[in-house]
Every structure is written in C-alpha cells, then in structure tokens.
Design a protein around this motif. Structure first.
Motif, PDB file in Angstrom:
ATOM      1  N   UNK A 113       0.940  -0.791  -0.112  1.00 52.70           N
ATOM      2  CA  UNK A 113       0.025  -0.178   0.106  1.00 52.70           C
ATOM      3  C   UNK A 113       0.902   1.168   0.102  1.00 52.70           C
ATOM      4  N   UNK A 114       0.574   2.046  -0.983  1.00 58.28           N
ATOM      5  CA  UNK A 114       1.517   3.334  -1.111  1.00 58.28           C
ATOM      6  C   UNK A 114       1.490   4.335   0.012  1.00 58.28           C
ATOM      7  N   UNK A 115       2.147   4.910   0.775  1.00 56.16           N
ATOM      8  CA  UNK A 115       1.923   5.833   1.777  1.00 56.16           C
ATOM      9  C   UNK A 115       1.677   7.084   1.214  1.00 56.16           C
ATOM     10  N   UNK A 116       0.838   7.833   2.037  1.00 52.53           N
ATOM     11  CA  UNK A 116       0.392   9.179   1.781  1.00 52.53           C
ATOM     12  C   UNK A 116       0.615  10.067   2.897  1.00 52.53           C
ATOM     13  N   UNK A 117       0.704  11.305   2.499  1.00 48.60           N
ATOM     14  CA  UNK A 117       1.181  12.346   3.659  1.00 48.60           C
ATOM     15  C   UNK A 117      -0.283  13.124   3.442  1.00 48.60           C
ATOM     16  N   UNK A 118      -0.977  13.286   4.579  1.00 51.08           N
ATOM     17  CA  UNK A 118      -2.224  14.173   5.081  1.00 51.08           C
ATOM     18  C   UNK A 118      -2.107  15.504   5.441  1.00 51.08           C
ATOM     19  N   UNK A 119      -2.278  16.469   4.579  1.00 47.91           N
ATOM     20  CA  UNK A 119      -1.991  17.936   5.378  1.00 47.91           C
ATOM     21  C   UNK A 119      -3.475  18.709   5.603  1.00 47.91           C
ATOM     22  N   UNK A 120      -3.619  19.319   6.555  1.00 50.23           N
ATOM     23  CA  UNK A 120      -4.870  20.402   6.723  1.00 50.23           C
ATOM     24  C   UNK A 120      -4.382  21.893   6.654  1.00 50.23           C
ATOM     25  N   UNK A 121      -5.312  22.676   6.106  1.00 48.11           N
ATOM     26  CA  UNK A 121      -5.208  24.026   6.331  1.00 48.11           C
ATOM     27  C   UNK A 121      -5.640  24.727   7.565  1.00 48.11           C
ATOM     28  N   UNK A 122      -4.722  25.423   8.377  1.00 48.44           N
ATOM     29  CA  UNK A 122      -5.144  26.084   9.556  1.00 48.44           C
ATOM     30  C   UNK A 122      -6.113  27.184   9.552  1.00 48.44           C
ATOM     31  N   UNK A 123      -6.345  27.716   8.318  1.00 45.23           N
ATOM     32  CA  UNK A 123      -7.285  28.530   7.859  1.00 45.23           C
ATOM     33  C   UNK A 123      -8.598  28.233   7.554  1.00 45.23           C
ATOM     34  N   UNK A 147      -1.991  28.790   6.174  1.00 47.67           N
ATOM     35  CA  UNK A 147      -0.597  27.760   6.689  1.00 47.67           C
ATOM     36  C   UNK A 147      -1.157  26.393   6.570  1.00 47.67           C
ATOM     37  N   UNK A 148      -0.274  25.496   6.058  1.00 42.81           N
ATOM     38  CA  UNK A 148      -0.710  24.126   6.000  1.00 42.81           C
ATOM     39  C   UNK A 148       0.141  23.363   7.445  1.00 42.81           C
ATOM     40  N   UNK A 149      -0.721  22.352   7.919  1.00 43.65           N
ATOM     41  CA  UNK A 149       0.166  21.693   9.133  1.00 43.65           C
ATOM     42  C   UNK A 149      -0.070  20.073   8.539  1.00 43.65           C
ATOM     43  N   UNK A 150       0.945  19.687   8.717  1.00 46.95           N
ATOM     44  CA  UNK A 150       1.048  18.097   8.560  1.00 46.95           C
ATOM     45  C   UNK A 150       0.323  17.111   9.468  1.00 46.95           C
ATOM     46  N   UNK A 151      -0.598  16.461   9.282  1.00 47.97           N
ATOM     47  CA  UNK A 151      -1.675  15.811  10.125  1.00 47.97           C
ATOM     48  C   UNK A 151      -0.995  14.275  10.251  1.00 47.97           C
ATOM     49  N   UNK A 152      -0.699  13.669   9.332  1.00 47.06           N
ATOM     50  CA  UNK A 152      -0.571  12.075   9.370  1.00 47.06           C
ATOM     51  C   UNK A 152      -0.021  11.322   8.211  1.00 47.06           C
ATOM     52  N   UNK A 153       0.549  10.265   8.329  1.00 45.52           N
ATOM     53  CA  UNK A 153       0.764   9.446   7.007  1.00 45.52           C
ATOM     54  C   UNK A 153      -0.143   8.238   7.064  1.00 45.52           C
ATOM     55  N   UNK A 154      -0.743   8.064   5.828  1.00 46.24           N
ATOM     56  CA  UNK A 154      -1.929   7.114   5.441  1.00 46.24           C
ATOM     57  C   UNK A 154      -1.229   6.011   4.785  1.00 46.24           C
TER      58      UNK A 154
END
Length: 157
Positions: A113-123, A147-154
């Motif tokens: 399963x390919x790893x993915x990075x999840x980001x969320x916008x603080x605004x 601004x973007x904030x790193x959430x988790x690795x999926x």
C-alpha cells in the motif's frame, strides 16, 4: 529442472506444435518478477521465470514456452508477433498457448500500500493528500492562502 533440460523441452515443443526448429537459447532468468517469460528481439533467445515451474508446475511452464515460441516464430517469419496482432492471436489458438499466464501467489502477497501524507489548512480546514512530504514553510493552501499543517501518514505498515 536444469537449463539443458529446458533447452531440450523448448526444442521438442517447437518441433511438435510448430513443426519448426528452435535454433536459439532458452534460459531461466531469476530476475523476472511478474511475467512468465519473454522473447528477446535482439538475440532471439527466450527467458523464462523459474518460479512458475515451482508454483504452478510443468504444464504452466509448457504453456509459457508455447506463448514465447509464438513470438519467436512469427518474428523470424516477418509477421505480426505482438500481442495485439491478429496473426499472433491466431497462432496462440492453433497451438493451445495461453495469452496471459496465471499470476504468481508470491507476487500478489508482496503488493504494498503506497504511503500518503495528509495535510490540513489552519485557515479554512481544507485537507490535502500528497505522495511525498512537503515543506510546510514554503507552501500554502491553494484555497485561502493559509498555513498548512502535517496531520499524519496514511497507509503505513
């Protein structure tokens, strides 16, 4: 099975099913992972995957040899030797060769399963999913410029 036995088997199949001699080499290539075999256009040799013999037996290997010999004989005759060509499909049917080989069990289990990075916008709270990690100090949200904030690795193991 030794390579000399493989060579004899290939020559026998060529005579029996095609009525033509096989004048090149048939060898095992242990670097083949997902395919049963391949016909090399430059040298006219045939390479086969040894794991098909181990997992599926001699009959599956014979089917793969027939398939590669279809490529071999059609190419040497100057006819259409590719999978999409009508002459190739007709010859496969005449000699009873499979168009595709049975998948290996070992290959099916190794798919990652390919790893993915999840980001969320603080605004605005918009989520972004990327294949690679990004530098959050250099990139901003495409919707609100927040601004973007790193959430988790999926998909991590």
């Amino acid at each position: 099975m030794k390579e000399s036995e493989l060579q004899q088997l290939t020559e026998h199949i060529s005579e029996q099913f095609f009525g033509k001699t096989f004048r090149h080499q048939a060898v095992f290539n242990d670097r083949l992972k997902t395919t049963g075999g391949r016909y090399l256009l430059g040298t006219h040799n045939i390479e086969l995957n040894r794991r098909y013999l181990e997992e599926h037996g001699r009959e599956e290997l014979i089917g793969i040899i027939k398939h590669e010999l279809c490529h071999y004989h059609l190419h040497l005759e100057g006819k259409g030797y590719q999978h999409r060509d009508r002459s190739f499909k007709d010859l496969l049917q005449q000699v009873g060769a499979p168009r595709f080989c049975t998948p290996l069990k070992t290959v099916q289990n190794k798919r990652r399963v390919q790893k993915r990075q999840e980001y969320v916008c603080t605004g605005c709270g918009q989520y972004f999913i990327r294949k690679r990690r990004i530098d959050t100090s250099r990139y901003v949200c495409g919707v609100c410029k927040g601004k973007l904030k790193w959430q988790r690795t999926i998909g991590s193991d």
